[in-house]
Write a protein that holds these residues in place. Structure first.
Motif, short mmCIF file in Angstrom:
data_model
loop_
_atom_site.label_atom_id
_atom_site.label_comp_id
_atom_site.label_asym_id
_atom_site.label_seq_id
_atom_site.Cartn_x
_atom_site.Cartn_y
_atom_site.Cartn_z
N SER A 167 0.82 -1.19 0.00
CA SER A 167 0.00 0.00 0.00
C SER A 167 0.86 1.25 0.00
CB SER A 167 -0.89 -0.01 1.25
OG SER A 167 -0.09 0.10 2.38
N ALA A 168 0.23 2.34 -0.38
CA ALA A 168 0.93 3.62 -0.35
C ALA A 168 0.11 4.56 0.50
CB ALA A 168 1.11 4.17 -1.75
N SER A 169 0.18 4.43 1.80
CA SER A 169 -0.62 5.27 2.65
C SER A 169 -0.12 6.70 2.55
CB SER A 169 -0.55 4.78 4.10
OG SER A 169 0.39 5.46 4.82
N PRO A 170 -1.05 7.67 2.60
CA PRO A 170 -0.66 9.05 2.38
C PRO A 170 0.06 9.70 3.55
CG PRO A 170 -3.00 8.90 2.85
CD PRO A 170 -2.49 7.50 2.77
N SER A 171 0.37 8.93 4.60
CA SER A 171 1.03 9.54 5.75
C SER A 171 2.42 10.04 5.37
CB SER A 171 1.15 8.51 6.88
OG SER A 171 1.91 7.41 6.45
N PRO A 172 2.83 11.19 5.90
CA PRO A 172 4.14 11.74 5.54
C PRO A 172 5.25 10.86 6.08
CG PRO A 172 3.14 12.99 7.32
CD PRO A 172 2.10 12.04 6.85
N SER A 173 6.36 10.86 5.36
CA SER A 173 7.51 10.08 5.80
C SER A 173 8.20 10.79 6.95
CB SER A 173 8.50 9.88 4.65
OG SER A 173 8.94 11.12 4.17
N SER A 194 11.95 0.78 11.86
CA SER A 194 10.82 1.62 12.23
C SER A 194 9.83 0.82 13.05
CB SER A 194 10.15 2.16 10.96
OG SER A 194 8.94 2.78 11.30
N SER A 195 9.39 1.38 14.16
CA SER A 195 8.47 0.66 15.03
C SER A 195 7.03 0.80 14.60
CB SER A 195 8.64 1.18 16.47
OG SER A 195 8.32 2.55 16.53
N SER A 196 6.77 1.69 13.65
CA SER A 196 5.39 1.94 13.24
C SER A 196 5.05 1.31 11.90
CB SER A 196 5.15 3.45 13.16
OG SER A 196 6.04 4.04 12.23
N ALA A 197 5.86 0.36 11.48
CA ALA A 197 5.61 -0.26 10.19
C ALA A 197 4.28 -0.97 10.19
CB ALA A 197 6.73 -1.25 9.87
N SER A 198 3.57 -0.85 9.09
CA SER A 198 2.27 -1.48 8.97
C SER A 198 2.42 -2.95 8.65
CB SER A 198 1.47 -0.78 7.87
OG SER A 198 2.18 -0.83 6.67
N GLY A 215 9.06 6.70 -1.85
CA GLY A 215 7.72 6.72 -1.28
C GLY A 215 6.61 6.26 -2.18
N TYR A 216 6.92 5.46 -3.22
CA TYR A 216 5.90 5.05 -4.18
C TYR A 216 5.48 3.60 -4.07
CZ TYR A 216 6.77 9.50 -6.48
OH TYR A 216 6.89 10.84 -6.74
N GLY A 217 6.20 2.77 -3.36
CA GLY A 217 5.85 1.36 -3.28
C GLY A 217 7.10 0.50 -3.17
N PHE A 218 6.95 -0.76 -3.55
CA PHE A 218 8.08 -1.68 -3.48
C PHE A 218 8.72 -1.93 -4.84
CE2 PHE A 218 7.72 -2.25 0.80
CZ PHE A 218 6.58 -2.89 1.25
N GLU A 252 5.53 2.13 5.76
CA GLU A 252 4.90 1.04 5.01
C GLU A 252 5.83 0.41 3.98
OE1 GLU A 252 2.94 4.91 3.36
OE2 GLU A 252 3.85 4.20 5.23
N TYR A 253 6.93 1.10 3.67
CA TYR A 253 7.89 0.57 2.69
C TYR A 253 9.24 0.24 3.33
CZ TYR A 253 4.46 2.83 -0.33
OH TYR A 253 3.29 3.22 -0.93
N ALA A 254 9.30 0.22 4.65
CA ALA A 254 10.58 0.09 5.34
C ALA A 254 10.60 -1.13 6.25
CB ALA A 254 10.88 1.35 6.15
N GLY A 255 11.81 -1.52 6.65
CA GLY A 255 11.97 -2.55 7.65
C GLY A 255 11.34 -3.87 7.25
N GLU A 256 10.56 -4.45 8.15
CA GLU A 256 10.01 -5.78 7.91
C GLU A 256 9.10 -5.82 6.69
OE1 GLU A 256 9.73 -9.71 8.18
OE2 GLU A 256 11.03 -8.44 9.39
N ASN A 257 8.37 -4.74 6.44
CA ASN A 257 7.52 -4.70 5.25
C ASN A 257 8.36 -4.85 3.98
OD1 ASN A 257 5.22 -4.30 6.79
ND2 ASN A 257 5.28 -2.08 6.59
N TYR A 258 9.44 -4.09 3.90
CA TYR A 258 10.30 -4.15 2.72
C TYR A 258 11.01 -5.50 2.63
CZ TYR A 258 13.98 -2.83 -0.60
OH TYR A 258 14.83 -2.77 -1.69
N ARG A 259 11.52 -5.97 3.77
CA ARG A 259 12.23 -7.25 3.76
C ARG A 259 11.31 -8.37 3.30
NH1 ARG A 259 14.48 -4.80 8.50
NH2 ARG A 259 13.05 -5.89 9.89
N THR A 260 10.06 -8.34 3.73
CA THR A 260 9.10 -9.35 3.30
C THR A 260 8.86 -9.27 1.80
OG1 THR A 260 8.00 -9.41 5.46
CG2 THR A 260 6.73 -10.18 3.57
N ALA A 261 8.74 -8.04 1.28
CA ALA A 261 8.53 -7.88 -0.16
C ALA A 261 9.69 -8.46 -0.95
CB ALA A 261 8.35 -6.40 -0.49
N VAL A 262 10.92 -8.17 -0.50
CA VAL A 262 12.09 -8.72 -1.20
C VAL A 262 12.12 -10.24 -1.08
CG1 VAL A 262 14.62 -8.78 -1.25
CG2 VAL A 262 13.43 -6.60 -0.91
#
Length: 524
Positions: free
Chosen positions: A154-160, A170-174, A225-228, A267-277
């Motif tokens: 997802s690309a949530s509109p929250s600011p980076s 990041s502790s707030s990763a979705s 900030g656009y996705g994976f 949403e594009y960092a840490g565990e979220n990104y590692r899972t995508a890779v």
């Protein structure tokens, strides 16, 4: 090599908006006469976002020119990024997909498939009505969940968060998509690899020559900030790569996103990104394609000769990896240490020779880092440090080491080869028609002697003229030398602005890509 930048992405987004405006106002009765169409709409949904795939079919007997597909959502679904295989835009709840520049006409009986990522909260109800050039499509279908290997997020509109070099995740990763079904134990279809003399070999000792493509996107989309990924990384897109008879895919990735630095949207960092890779790498492996994980963009503030950006963050190519690269490789190695079908490429294109004084000093910097790198004003991790990080994590995977001059110079590679207790090091070489070492005489004098002693993988081949006469020479030379090679890049960019192999993620080649496709078909 990477040609995608934040500026490019923003320009594309603005172009999408302009194209959508024209499409919404340009459908007249004459253009719509006799038009018949159907739409298949499917999603890959992970709870806070989804990938929407729309397949438009011309069900009539005449071509549809300058097609523009429109539909509407009933919820708060919000387009993120620019999508692929079409020009996507959104106004309120209304979504428009205009024909891509390379396929403005849809032939009778033909179809076109486009995709894009969306964020949402609440209910993700599928659209039920579609129109092309103002004409309602008959046979439009509702959404049916379509699980795949796609790592889109997802690309949530929250600011980076504000830029930071902190390596803490990041502790707030979705929540992120769970890894695909593979276990990472090396039991997939791609062969387990190790080095034997000057060859890459499988578990039975048979030589493996890697021939394939690069799949750019994961190195820049997340940090911008656009996705994976830039375009789909699902089963269909992998099948398209395999249809070219490729057996390897190099996956460029980003230090900031993997390590979870605060400058990347959670949403594009840490565990979220590692899972995508991990999802993508596992899907490639299970499809029989050797995955090569390439650390492409890294941290470090460098504004000296040939600087790609004046940013400490991993938003461009740096001359050497910084301190965070050791953290990155320790984590990657721990993730894939039980799967020796995965190959590690420690840094895309080192260019310490542009930053320090003298070629000998540059090679010392390349190997040793630290104080051996005067002229680079951040703590440099040399190749020995990164090899140590991988091996200390317990991974015996094959490691690729690119030379200097953006991996085009291998002149002192053997003399500065790091120590490796696993004995699994190979040289990575990049060659384009505009490089210094771009002639067969140079290849014979510098690359061939090295290839006689260690495996050489040409991590990137390409040319900047949208033709393929140069890479034809490279591939023929490499085949004779039993050297591996991968084309840059499996992305739908303008091959006149940078080497791009395809015009559609279904595998339709550009004029440049046709050369690689034909050659892979012939040799594999």
């Amino acid at each position: 090599m990477t040609v995608r930048t934040t500026t490019t992405a923003l320009v594309a987004a603005l172009a999408a908006t302009a194209a959508a405006t024209l499409a919404l106002t340009g459908a007249g009765p004459a253009a719509a006469a006799g038009l018949q169409c159907s739409v298949d709409y499917t999603t890959n949904d992970w709870g806070s976002g989804f990938t929407a795939n729309v397949k438009l079919t011309n069900a009539g007997t005449t071509p549809i020119d300058n097609w523009s597909l429109g539909y509407a959502y009933t919820g708060n679904q919000t387009l993120s990024g620019t999508g692929w295989n079409g020009t996507w835009s959104q106004s309120g709840k209304n979504v428009t997909v205009a024909a891509p520049a390379w396929a403005t006409t849809l032939a009778a009986g033909g179809s076109a498939t486009a995709g894009a990522n969306f964020s949402y909260s609440g209910t993700n109800t599928a659209p039920t009505a579609f129109a092309v050039n103002g004409v309602a499509c008959n046979g439009g279908s509702g959404a049916s969940p379509s699980p795949s290997a796609s790592a889109s997020a997802s690309a949530s509109p929250s600011p980076s968060a504000s830029p930071s070099s902190s390596a803490s995740p990041s502790s707030s990763a979705s929540p992120s998509p769970s890894p695909s079904g593979s276990t990472g134990t090396g039991t997939g279809k791609a062969p387990a690899l190790h080095v034997s003399g000057n060859k890459l070999v499988d578990a039975n000792g048979a030589q493996v020559v890697l021939r394939g493509v690069n799949r750019s996107g994961m190195e820049f989309m997340c940090v911008q900030g656009y996705g994976f990924s830039d375009g789909p990384v699902d089963a269909a897109s992998i099948a398209a790569i395999k249809s070219w008879k490729a057996n390897a895919v190099r996956v460029p990735v980003n230090e900031d996103c993997w390590n979870g630095y605060a400058n990347v949207k959670p949403e594009y960092a840490g565990e979220n990104y590692r899972t995508a890779v991990k999802n993508f790498v596992s899907a490639l492996r299970d499809a029989g394609l050797t995955p090569i994980i390439d650390l492409h963009w890294t941290q470090g503030l460098y504004t000296g000769n040939s600087s790609g950006c004046s940013d400490v963050n991993s938003t461009c190519q740096k001359p050497m990896p910084g301190a965070g690269a050791a953290t990155f490789w320790s984590s990657v190695a721990d993730t894939f240490k039980n799967d020796t079908s995965v190959v590690f490429d420690l840094l895309n294109e080192p260019y310490a020779d542009r930053a320090v004084s003298g070629i000998d000093q540059a090679w010392n910097c390349w190997r040793d880092g630290g104080s051996a790198c005067p002229g680079i004003n951040y703590p440099v991790s040399g190749m020995q440090t990164l090899v140590n990080a991988v091996r200390t994590a317990g991974a015996n995977n094959v490691i690729l080491l690119g030379g200097l001059a953006y991996s085009n110079d291998l002149g002192q590679w053997l003399a500065h080869k790091p120590t490796d207790p696993a004995g699994n090091l190979a040289a990575s070489w990049h060659v384009y028609n505009f490089n210094t070492c771009s002639s067969q005489s140079c290849w014979n004098s510098t690359v061939a002697p090295l290839a006689a002693q260690v495996p050489v993988v040409v991590g990137e081949i390409g040319e900047n003229d949208c033709a393929h006469s140069f890479i034809d020479q490279v591939m023929s030379w490499a085949d004779a030398a039993k050297v591996s090679y991968l084309g840059w890049t499996w992305n739908t960019w303008d091959c006149g602005q940078g080497p791009s192999l395809i015009s559609n993620f279904d595998g339709t080649p550009t004029a440049f890509g046709q050369g690689l496709k034909d050659h892979l078909t012939a040799v594999n």
